[in-house]
Write a protein that holds these residues in place. Structure first.
Motif, short mmCIF file in Angstrom:
data_model
loop_
_atom_site.label_atom_id
_atom_site.label_comp_id
_atom_site.label_asym_id
_atom_site.label_seq_id
_atom_site.Cartn_x
_atom_site.Cartn_y
_atom_site.Cartn_z
N ALA A 170 0.83 -1.20 0.00
CA ALA A 170 0.00 0.00 0.00
C ALA A 170 0.87 1.26 0.00
CB ALA A 170 -0.93 -0.01 1.21
N LEU A 171 1.98 1.22 0.70
CA LEU A 171 2.90 2.37 0.74
C LEU A 171 3.44 2.69 -0.65
CD1 LEU A 171 4.65 4.35 2.50
CD2 LEU A 171 6.38 2.53 2.49
N LEU A 172 3.84 1.66 -1.38
CA LEU A 172 4.37 1.88 -2.73
C LEU A 172 3.30 2.47 -3.64
CD1 LEU A 172 6.42 -1.41 -3.26
CD2 LEU A 172 7.25 0.82 -2.49
N ALA A 173 2.10 1.94 -3.56
CA ALA A 173 1.01 2.44 -4.41
C ALA A 173 0.69 3.89 -4.07
CB ALA A 173 -0.23 1.56 -4.23
N ARG A 174 0.85 4.26 -2.82
CA ARG A 174 0.52 5.62 -2.39
C ARG A 174 1.61 6.62 -2.76
NH1 ARG A 174 -0.79 4.00 2.45
NH2 ARG A 174 1.12 4.62 3.51
N GLN A 175 2.87 6.19 -2.72
CA GLN A 175 4.00 7.10 -2.86
C GLN A 175 4.59 7.17 -4.27
OE1 GLN A 175 5.10 9.19 -0.55
NE2 GLN A 175 3.72 8.45 1.06
N PHE A 176 4.42 6.13 -5.06
CA PHE A 176 5.07 6.08 -6.37
C PHE A 176 4.02 5.93 -7.46
CE2 PHE A 176 8.30 4.60 -3.39
CZ PHE A 176 9.37 5.42 -3.74
N LYS A 177 3.55 7.05 -7.95
CA LYS A 177 2.50 7.06 -8.96
C LYS A 177 3.02 7.41 -10.35
CE LYS A 177 -1.08 8.33 -5.60
NZ LYS A 177 -1.72 7.01 -5.60
N GLN A 178 4.30 7.78 -10.48
CA GLN A 178 4.80 8.17 -11.79
C GLN A 178 4.90 6.96 -12.72
OE1 GLN A 178 6.50 8.28 -8.78
NE2 GLN A 178 8.54 9.07 -9.18
N PRO A 179 4.76 7.18 -14.01
CA PRO A 179 4.88 6.07 -14.97
C PRO A 179 6.33 5.61 -15.07
CG PRO A 179 4.70 8.16 -16.13
CD PRO A 179 4.48 8.47 -14.68
N GLN A 180 6.51 4.39 -15.54
CA GLN A 180 7.85 3.87 -15.75
C GLN A 180 7.91 3.19 -17.11
OE1 GLN A 180 9.10 0.49 -15.87
NE2 GLN A 180 7.01 -0.36 -15.92
N THR A 181 9.08 3.26 -17.73
CA THR A 181 9.30 2.60 -19.02
C THR A 181 10.54 1.71 -18.99
OG1 THR A 181 10.55 4.52 -19.84
CG2 THR A 181 8.18 4.44 -20.33
N MET A 182 11.10 1.49 -17.80
CA MET A 182 12.35 0.72 -17.74
C MET A 182 12.09 -0.78 -17.79
SD MET A 182 13.53 0.87 -13.75
CE MET A 182 12.54 0.06 -12.47
N TRP A 183 10.85 -1.21 -17.54
CA TRP A 183 10.58 -2.65 -17.45
C TRP A 183 9.24 -2.96 -18.07
CZ3 TRP A 183 13.89 -6.36 -16.59
CH2 TRP A 183 13.44 -7.64 -16.29
N GLY A 184 9.20 -4.00 -18.87
CA GLY A 184 7.98 -4.38 -19.55
C GLY A 184 8.02 -3.96 -21.01
N THR A 185 6.91 -4.13 -21.69
CA THR A 185 6.80 -3.78 -23.10
C THR A 185 5.79 -2.64 -23.26
OG1 THR A 185 4.99 -5.34 -23.50
CG2 THR A 185 7.25 -6.18 -23.70
N PRO A 186 5.83 -1.95 -24.39
CA PRO A 186 4.85 -0.88 -24.60
C PRO A 186 3.40 -1.33 -24.45
CG PRO A 186 6.60 -0.73 -26.23
CD PRO A 186 6.81 -2.02 -25.49
N LYS A 187 3.15 -2.62 -24.75
CA LYS A 187 1.79 -3.13 -24.63
C LYS A 187 1.48 -3.65 -23.24
CE LYS A 187 1.32 -4.42 -29.52
NZ LYS A 187 1.03 -5.54 -30.48
N ASN A 188 2.50 -3.74 -22.40
CA ASN A 188 2.31 -4.25 -21.05
C ASN A 188 3.11 -3.40 -20.08
OD1 ASN A 188 1.54 -5.90 -18.90
ND2 ASN A 188 3.23 -7.32 -19.22
N VAL A 189 2.71 -2.16 -19.91
CA VAL A 189 3.41 -1.22 -19.03
C VAL A 189 2.88 -1.39 -17.61
CG1 VAL A 189 3.93 1.18 -18.55
CG2 VAL A 189 3.76 0.39 -20.91
N LEU A 190 3.72 -1.89 -16.74
CA LEU A 190 3.31 -2.14 -15.36
C LEU A 190 3.43 -0.87 -14.52
CD1 LEU A 190 5.19 -5.52 -14.82
CD2 LEU A 190 2.77 -5.20 -15.29
N PRO A 191 2.58 -0.70 -13.52
CA PRO A 191 2.74 0.43 -12.61
C PRO A 191 4.06 0.33 -11.86
CG PRO A 191 0.57 -0.60 -12.37
CD PRO A 191 1.39 -1.52 -13.22
#
Length: 246
Positions: free
Chosen positions: A76-97
């Protein structure tokens, strides 16, 4: 004025408040609470009290990263504190939070360490691909804790991941606006010490070719890797038996 340059055409994978008194002694630990987030709800207008995290730094020297990663309060702490998008991991079609990616990057060889009765760090790597590794660093000595997730990943277009000369990117995700000229010394030292621990364990120590700060609004900025504590020791290949193949 920030001594940084906005990331524009670079193709890189795309306190006002004074410091308060030091936090409670980490030796005065409380038992981990049940993993039921409904029983640990916190009003949104109150600051995070993260004293409970100290319990996971015991027993030393490596703590209990797996237990922390699975704790509902941590998620819950991570979900609350880190809302910015990321592109370092995953694919353009599967962008994980980002809040989903952070636990993945500390899932294997995880350690929880405490420093100076104030700083807490959780580090580890992606299972079966420790070339991708991360560290969550937290300054608990502030009225509102400063958190920075540092994620390292291989530049796939370069040399194979297990080559010492391969290029890696370092992504820094703070939970509040943080310019390059505002990076705490304790954070940059933690990143440098992180490399030293990797070297001592015989694991891959990457060459960071690019470093980025991704602000909470998602705006990325390029910074000098040395400025954030990277490349403090010479890169080395992984000498363990684990795989760095994707």
């Amino acid at each position: 004025m920030r001594k940084i340059f906005q990331l524009a055409a670079v193709g890189l994978l795309s306190s006002a408040a004074s410091l308060c008194a030091q936090i409670s002694n980490p030796n005065d630990l409380v038992a981990p609470a049940p993993k039921n987030p409904a029983n640990h709800a916190r009003p949104a207008n109150l600051p995070d009290s993260l004293q409970w995290m100290w319990a996971f730094a015991k027993p030393g020297p490596t703590g209990r990263a797996d237990d922390l990663r699975l704790d509902a309060r941590f998620q819950a702490l991570l979900a609350r504190q880190f809302k910015q998008p990321q592109t370092m991991w995953g694919t353009p079609k599967n962008v994980l939070p980002l809040a989903t990616v952070i636990p993945m990057f500390v899932m294997q060889h995880g350690e929880v360490t405490a420093e100076s009765n104030r700083y807490l760090a959780v580090d580890g790597c992606v299972p079966d691909f420790c070339a991708a590794h991360g560290m969550l660093w937290i300054d608990l000595g502030r009225p509102q804790p400063l958190m920075v997730f540092a994620g390292v990943d291989w530049t796939a277009e370069n040399l194979p991941a297990d080559e010492a000369a391969a290029d890696y990117n370092l992504w820094l995700f703070p939970n509040r606006e943080l310019g390059a000229d505002e990076l705490p010394l304790a954070l940059t030292e933690a990143i440098a010490h992180w490399d030293a621990r990797l070297a001592g364990a015989g694991r891959l120590v990457p060459h960071i070719s690019h470093a980025l700060i991704v602000e909470p609004d998602g705006q990325p900025f390029a910074v000098d890797p040395q400025m954030v504590g990277a490349n403090s020791i010479a890169p080395q290949m992984n000498s363990t038996h684990e795989s760095n193949e994707k």
